[in-house]
Design an enzyme around this catalytic site. Sequence first.
Site, PDB file in Angstrom:
ATOM      1  N   ARG A 117      -5.120   9.042  -3.923  1.00 13.75           N
ATOM      2  CA  ARG A 117      -5.017   7.274  -3.151  1.00 13.75           C
ATOM      3  C   ARG A 117      -4.797   7.723  -1.309  1.00 13.75           C
ATOM      4  O   ARG A 117      -5.329   6.342  -1.315  1.00 13.75           O
ATOM      5  CB  ARG A 117      -3.754   6.019  -3.302  1.00 13.75           C
ATOM      6  CG  ARG A 117      -3.790   5.662  -5.651  1.00 13.75           C
ATOM      7  CD  ARG A 117      -2.806   4.971  -5.036  1.00 13.75           C
ATOM      8  NE  ARG A 117      -2.657   3.663  -4.804  1.00 13.75           N
ATOM      9  CZ  ARG A 117      -1.562   2.823  -4.515  1.00 13.75           C
ATOM     10  NH1 ARG A 117      -0.500   3.272  -4.552  1.00 13.75           N
ATOM     11  NH2 ARG A 117      -1.956   1.538  -3.833  1.00 13.75           N
TER      12      ARG A 117
ATOM     13  N   ARG B  92       9.777   3.076  -5.989  1.00 13.38           N
ATOM     14  CA  ARG B  92       9.096   1.701  -5.887  1.00 13.38           C
ATOM     15  C   ARG B  92       9.671   1.232  -7.315  1.00 13.38           C
ATOM     16  O   ARG B  92       8.790   1.901  -8.003  1.00 13.38           O
ATOM     17  CB  ARG B  92       7.343   1.681  -5.297  1.00 13.38           C
ATOM     18  CG  ARG B  92       7.689  -0.136  -5.693  1.00 13.38           C
ATOM     19  CD  ARG B  92       6.546  -0.013  -4.037  1.00 13.38           C
ATOM     20  NE  ARG B  92       5.708   0.496  -5.151  1.00 13.38           N
ATOM     21  CZ  ARG B  92       4.311  -0.181  -3.840  1.00 13.38           C
ATOM     22  NH1 ARG B  92       4.100  -0.642  -3.246  1.00 13.38           N
ATOM     23  NH2 ARG B  92       2.806  -0.227  -4.800  1.00 13.38           N
TER      24      ARG B  92
ATOM     25  N   LYS C  54       2.823  -3.012   3.696  1.00 14.69           N
ATOM     26  CA  LYS C  54       1.885  -3.993   3.595  1.00 14.69           C
ATOM     27  C   LYS C  54       2.414  -4.700   3.560  1.00 14.69           C
ATOM     28  O   LYS C  54       2.865  -5.844   3.614  1.00 14.69           O
ATOM     29  CB  LYS C  54       0.635  -3.387   3.711  1.00 14.69           C
ATOM     30  CG  LYS C  54       0.300  -1.876   4.547  1.00 14.69           C
ATOM     31  CD  LYS C  54      -1.784  -2.523   3.957  1.00 14.69           C
ATOM     32  CE  LYS C  54      -1.485  -2.651   2.732  1.00 14.69           C
ATOM     33  NZ  LYS C  54      -1.141  -0.833   2.659  1.00 14.69           N
TER      34      LYS C  54
HETATM   35  P1  AMP Z   1      -2.961  -2.477  -3.821  1.00 19.09           P
HETATM   36  O1  AMP Z   1      -1.886  -3.444  -4.086  1.00 19.09           O
HETATM   37  O2  AMP Z   1      -2.751  -3.185  -2.385  1.00 19.09           O
HETATM   38  O3  AMP Z   1      -1.683  -0.783  -3.129  1.00 19.09           O
HETATM   39  O4  AMP Z   1      -4.167  -1.834  -4.461  1.00 19.09           O
HETATM   40  C1  AMP Z   1      -3.922  -1.310  -6.013  1.00 19.09           C
HETATM   41  C2  AMP Z   1      -4.422  -0.800  -6.197  1.00 19.09           C
HETATM   42  O5  AMP Z   1      -6.105  -2.012  -6.476  1.00 19.09           O
HETATM   43  C3  AMP Z   1      -5.734   0.193  -5.188  1.00 19.09           C
HETATM   44  O6  AMP Z   1      -5.617   1.142  -5.511  1.00 19.09           O
HETATM   45  C4  AMP Z   1      -7.563  -0.608  -5.866  1.00 19.09           C
HETATM   46  O7  AMP Z   1      -7.702   0.620  -6.744  1.00 19.09           O
HETATM   47  C5  AMP Z   1      -7.350  -1.972  -6.207  1.00 19.09           C
HETATM   48  N1  AMP Z   1      -7.025  -2.733  -4.711  1.00 19.09           N
HETATM   49  C6  AMP Z   1      -6.829  -3.256  -4.281  1.00 19.09           C
HETATM   50  N2  AMP Z   1      -7.103  -3.662  -3.357  1.00 19.09           N
HETATM   51  C7  AMP Z   1      -8.265  -2.971  -3.144  1.00 19.09           C
HETATM   52  C8  AMP Z   1     -10.067  -3.511  -1.939  1.00 19.09           C
HETATM   53  N3  AMP Z   1      -9.468  -3.859  -1.171  1.00 19.09           N
HETATM   54  N4  AMP Z   1     -10.722  -2.129  -2.425  1.00 19.09           N
HETATM   55  C9  AMP Z   1     -10.743  -1.121  -3.766  1.00 19.09           C
HETATM   56  N5  AMP Z   1      -9.705  -2.245  -4.254  1.00 19.09           N
HETATM   57  C10 AMP Z   1      -8.618  -2.374  -4.259  1.00 19.09           C
END
Ligand code: AMP
Length: 205
Positions: free
Chosen positions: A160, A117, A13
């Site tokens: 996750r 990564r 993404k």
């Molecule tokens: P990402 O970088 O999008 O993979 O997000 C890393 C971490 O941030 C996730 O595993 C969640 O703990 C938190 N996080 C990011 N976006 C959200 C969201 N929309 N809702 C809840 N937690 C989020």
Amino acid sequence: MKLVLLGKPMSGKGTQARMLTKELNLSHISTGDLLREEVKKNSGLGKEAKEYMNKGVLVPDELIIRMLEKNLPEDYILDGFPRTIKQAEALDKVSKLDLVIDIDCSDKIIVKRTVMRQMCRKCGAIYGLDIKPVTEDQCDSCDGELYKRDDDNEETIKKRLEVYNNQTAPLINYYKDKGIYVEVNGEEPIANIKKNILSKIESVK
Ligand code: AMP
């Protein structure tokens, strides 16, 4: 345009959002990046979010919705939001989405990508299985130092993925019902995925 990129963690993404942002002149809003900024600043929100993030679970809806509403421009590509039905409903109240693009990948490839990564501390560029830096641990575009995110390990990614299947996957039917859901194969080369996403976007313009 108002776009959402949906997909498992590590589905690509972030990479696609960065490329599409340039191509379509939209703002890239990544809730994960916004949270990591807060963690870096050691703000109240950052301290609270860090615990959830390191465990691989979602930050509570109330916190994330408040943070997003403060940062939502007129046109955007959302990356990592919404991740629950409650977040999707909150977004519907403030915005009318044009398209939700799901980048589909198997769990096996997700785990493999996670372990590989690295990210740039300065500009946020992403390296890994598909894109390797010319010089080890150094960003090709800005010479910044490459680092591994605290949550990029096998144990956390499995957690996750479980969280994704339980809390985020229901969004697929939520958006299918609204008639704005499309899917692309996230295991193809990055350039093909981008091309496929652009053609889906073209079809709703
Ligand atoms: P990402 O970088 O999008 O993979 O997000 C890393 C971490 O941030 C996730 O595993 C969640 O703990 C938190 N996080 C990011 N976006 C959200 C969201 N929309 N809702 C809840 N937690 C989020």
